[in-house]
Design a protein around this motif. Structure first.
Motif, short mmCIF file in Angstrom:
data_model
loop_
_atom_site.label_atom_id
_atom_site.label_comp_id
_atom_site.label_asym_id
_atom_site.label_seq_id
_atom_site.Cartn_x
_atom_site.Cartn_y
_atom_site.Cartn_z
N PRO A 108 0.83 -1.29 -0.01
CA PRO A 108 -0.10 0.17 0.15
C PRO A 108 0.80 1.24 0.12
O PRO A 108 0.42 2.33 -0.63
CB PRO A 108 -0.90 -0.13 1.39
N TYR A 110 0.79 3.85 -2.93
CA TYR A 110 0.40 5.31 -2.54
C TYR A 110 1.06 6.40 -3.39
O TYR A 110 0.78 7.01 -4.16
CB TYR A 110 0.43 5.27 -1.29
N GLN A 133 1.80 6.26 7.48
CA GLN A 133 2.00 5.08 6.81
C GLN A 133 3.15 4.41 7.95
O GLN A 133 3.33 3.00 7.63
CB GLN A 133 2.95 5.17 5.51
N GLN A 139 -3.90 10.88 2.40
CA GLN A 139 -3.68 9.84 3.83
C GLN A 139 -3.28 11.06 4.69
O GLN A 139 -2.96 10.65 5.77
CB GLN A 139 -2.75 8.67 3.70
N THR A 155 -5.98 1.64 -1.65
CA THR A 155 -5.02 2.75 -1.70
C THR A 155 -5.08 3.55 -2.95
O THR A 155 -5.32 4.54 -3.00
CB THR A 155 -3.75 2.23 -1.43
#
Length: 269
Positions: free
Chosen positions: A20, A24, A71, A150, A187
């Motif tokens: 992910p 991303y 993350q 995010q 994602t």
């Protein structure tokens, strides 16, 4: 060091944890490169570069730092969930499951992820302390762009994003390889919902009503009580009366698109 890491986590587990993150930055980076170096997507932009600079409180450096922190926390919790769930110890997925079984697991994961994120997201907006202390960070980006998807307070990120992913993983029973594919897809969808580009030929926009224009309504001034659903479906907004229909209109002079939200439920995009 490498041997110790290999003993602690299998290759599949590393992929679940890191896929992910890699997806991303690669996917968001593609948007950034195309928007910065070409005019291909300009007619579909919801916010100009100038609006991104004037409307957004968080700087791009703040966003990068915030996302990387998020993350790192996400990766640590992913490792813990995988180990507690029982896929640890360097094992493998075993025989591949039939396609219909994998598809069913994906469906369950999507439903669980959506339900968790809707109710937690709505809670963050409904309780003034939670919004001011945590969720308001995400809304410092009022004109969303791809790699800000995010960005937010770490507590909000854990409660809304990370725990929803853990719940989806555990509820669906996905083995690590399938989980890696699911979280990579989720994602991509999350980045796409924040990319600020509403291209009509985008396949994700064709497949899902929850898209970048839909989520842009939520980021608009006064939109904080509407369109909470993310990242796939809009079912919870429709069922619980928080759905705001909208229309996409060409801006004056053809400089991109404008999202116009409506209170009237009869007006739909």
């Amino acid at each position: 060091m490498a041997a110790a890491a290999a003993a602690f986590m299998s290759g599949e587990e590393l992929v679940v944890t890191l896929a992910p993150v890699v997806v991303y930055w690669v996917y968001a980076g593609m948007y950034e490169v195309v928007l910065a170096r070409t005019t291909v997507l300009d007619r579909y932009r919801l916010h100009s570069r100038r609006e991104e600079e004037t409307k957004n409180i968080a700087s791009r450096k703040d966003v990068v730092r915030g996302v990387l922190l998020q993350q790192a926390i996400q990766a640590a919790i992913s490792v813990a969930v995988i180990k507690l769930e029982g896929h640890g110890g360097g094992g493998t997925d075993g025989p591949a499951e039939p396609f219909l079984v994998v598809a069913a697991r994906f469906g369950v994961a999507m439903l669980v992820l959506d339900a968790w994120q809707y109710f937690m997201h709505r809670l963050m907006h409904s309780v003034p302390y939670l919004y001011r202390r945590f969720h308001s960070w995400h809304h410092r980006v009022a004109a969303p762009y791809a790699y800000a998807a995010q960005y937010g307070h770490p507590v909000d990120g854990v409660l809304t994003e990370v725990l929803s992913g853990a719940a989806a993983y555990l509820a669906s029973g996905m083995p690590p390889r399938a989980a890696a594919a699911f979280f990579a897809f989720a994602t991509v969808k999350g980045v796409d919902d924040h990319c600020g580009v509403a291209a009509p030929w985008n396949p994700l926009h064709a497949l899902f009503r929850n898209n970048t224009a839909y989520h842009d309504v939520h980021h608009q001034r006064g939109g904080g009580r509407r369109n909470f659903s993310q990242p796939f479906f809009v079912v919870w907004d429709r069922l619980l009366g928080t759905h705001a229909p909208y229309a996409l209109r060409q801006r004056d002079g053809g400089q991109g698109l404008e999202v116009k939200a409506f209170k009237d439920r009869q007006v739909v995009h």
